[in-house]
Write a protein that holds these residues in place. Sequence first.
Motif, PDB file in Angstrom:
ATOM      1  N   ARG A  94       0.827  -1.211   0.000  1.00  0.00           N
ATOM      2  CA  ARG A  94       0.000   0.000   0.000  1.00  0.00           C
ATOM      3  C   ARG A  94       0.863   1.264   0.000  1.00  0.00           C
ATOM      4  O   ARG A  94       0.509   2.276  -0.609  1.00  0.00           O
ATOM      5  CB  ARG A  94      -0.937  -0.025   1.213  1.00  0.00           C
ATOM      6  N   SER A 191      -7.631   6.282  -2.125  1.00  0.00           N
ATOM      7  CA  SER A 191      -7.083   4.976  -1.747  1.00  0.00           C
ATOM      8  C   SER A 191      -5.612   5.079  -1.341  1.00  0.00           C
ATOM      9  O   SER A 191      -5.001   4.080  -0.991  1.00  0.00           O
ATOM     10  CB  SER A 191      -7.251   3.969  -2.888  1.00  0.00           C
ATOM     11  N   ASN A 234     -12.034   1.845   8.192  1.00  0.00           N
ATOM     12  CA  ASN A 234     -13.004   1.258   7.257  1.00  0.00           C
ATOM     13  C   ASN A 234     -14.247   0.881   8.066  1.00  0.00           C
ATOM     14  O   ASN A 234     -14.201   0.837   9.297  1.00  0.00           O
ATOM     15  CB  ASN A 234     -12.414   0.012   6.583  1.00  0.00           C
ATOM     16  N   LEU A 249     -14.195  -1.555  -2.258  1.00  0.00           N
ATOM     17  CA  LEU A 249     -13.050  -0.690  -2.572  1.00  0.00           C
ATOM     18  C   LEU A 249     -13.269  -0.154  -3.986  1.00  0.00           C
ATOM     19  O   LEU A 249     -13.205  -0.906  -4.949  1.00  0.00           O
ATOM     20  CB  LEU A 249     -11.750  -1.490  -2.504  1.00  0.00           C
ATOM     21  N   LEU A 254      -9.683   3.604   1.457  1.00  0.00           N
ATOM     22  CA  LEU A 254      -8.385   3.021   1.785  1.00  0.00           C
ATOM     23  C   LEU A 254      -8.510   1.502   1.895  1.00  0.00           C
ATOM     24  O   LEU A 254      -9.448   0.987   2.509  1.00  0.00           O
ATOM     25  CB  LEU A 254      -7.906   3.593   3.117  1.00  0.00           C
ATOM     26  N   LYS A 255      -7.523   0.802   1.281  1.00  0.00           N
ATOM     27  CA  LYS A 255      -7.546  -0.662   1.320  1.00  0.00           C
ATOM     28  C   LYS A 255      -6.963  -1.102   2.662  1.00  0.00           C
ATOM     29  O   LYS A 255      -5.771  -1.384   2.791  1.00  0.00           O
ATOM     30  CB  LYS A 255      -6.689  -1.172   0.149  1.00  0.00           C
TER      31      LYS A 255
END
Length: 353
Positions: A94, A191, A234, A249, A254-255
């Motif tokens: 990320r 993201s 999340n 997503l 944001l992952k």
Amino acid sequence: MSLVFKISKNPQSKIAECDFNNIEFGKLFSDHMFRVDYENGEWKTGEILPYGNISFSPALSSLHYGQAIFEGMKAFKDTNGKPQLFRPLDNFERFNISAVRMGMPEISEALFIESLRQLVNIDQDWIPTKEGSALYLRPFMFATDDFVGVRPSNNYSFIIFCCPVNSYYPKPIKVKVEEKYTRAFDGMAGSAKAAGNYGISMKPTSDAKKEGFDQIIWTDGKEHKYVEESGTTNLFFVLSDETVLTPALDGNILKGVTRDSCIKLLKDANYNVIEKHIDIEEIAQAAREGKLIDAFGTGTAALIAKIETIAYRNERFELPAAEERKISNWLYKKIGDIQTSKIEDKFGWIVKI
Ligand code: COI
């Protein structure tokens, strides 16, 4: 072969100042930090040095044009007291996604992982072992050109520091659905873990705090209809048939590594997890009918932040008591037990130091 860094040990440890039974999030820093600079198109030799201030030019370009990204990660001790990291490769991936989006140089897996390992190894006595606590690791990169003008910087620093922490939210939180401000929009950097995404959240969150809330639930920028994230986490919602919903997503969210851990654990335990665009009306209607049995935010700092109240326009939905929440309590315990190797790590998430 492991990378060799310069090491300057801190002659004056501050560890005696740390009350491991009463840790406040983000206030105390361990004895060392890691730093490596990017110059002339390459990362130079890294250094582990005493934690301390650094000085820069007032024209430091990241302060003006926002090329600054970071990660949040945690180190734990296993049941034999040996230090370990939780899913560092996911944070590494990320980090580079954020770097690319912000026009910054990528970092190699070896540099990212080895710097973390060596830093945590040196400061391993700072890893708290009380349930819910950890050594929080903050890798970050920022532009260091002293230059006024909008173009990508040529020089960058990558630094990691560590803080012993407890959970970010000590108690269940009250959230308000935000319908005026927007965190991210299609094509923006939602993201990426970019500092600016947090900067723009300050005003809407402070406004919500003045109204008695802890956080806001961001909604999409086009219609303010679909839920995205809650403050720094999340989001998950559990319906009375134990279906678990979480926003898909879509490039604006944001992952989250904890998000992914929750989804994998829930699916492994045969829960029905649905990742989709979630209309806030669907959640509100479930709450009105008493069918919203759990809601929580997930993040590295927060782990699982149970939501006790959701305010949506002129309605306020109170959720079941925190102790009664089957799924969020189960996830909290399961992830905590994996992080400290109390149970088997069947997904291969642990990296030993
Ligand atoms: C994290 O969860 O690690 C974050 O970056 C959020 C921040 C509130 C500490």
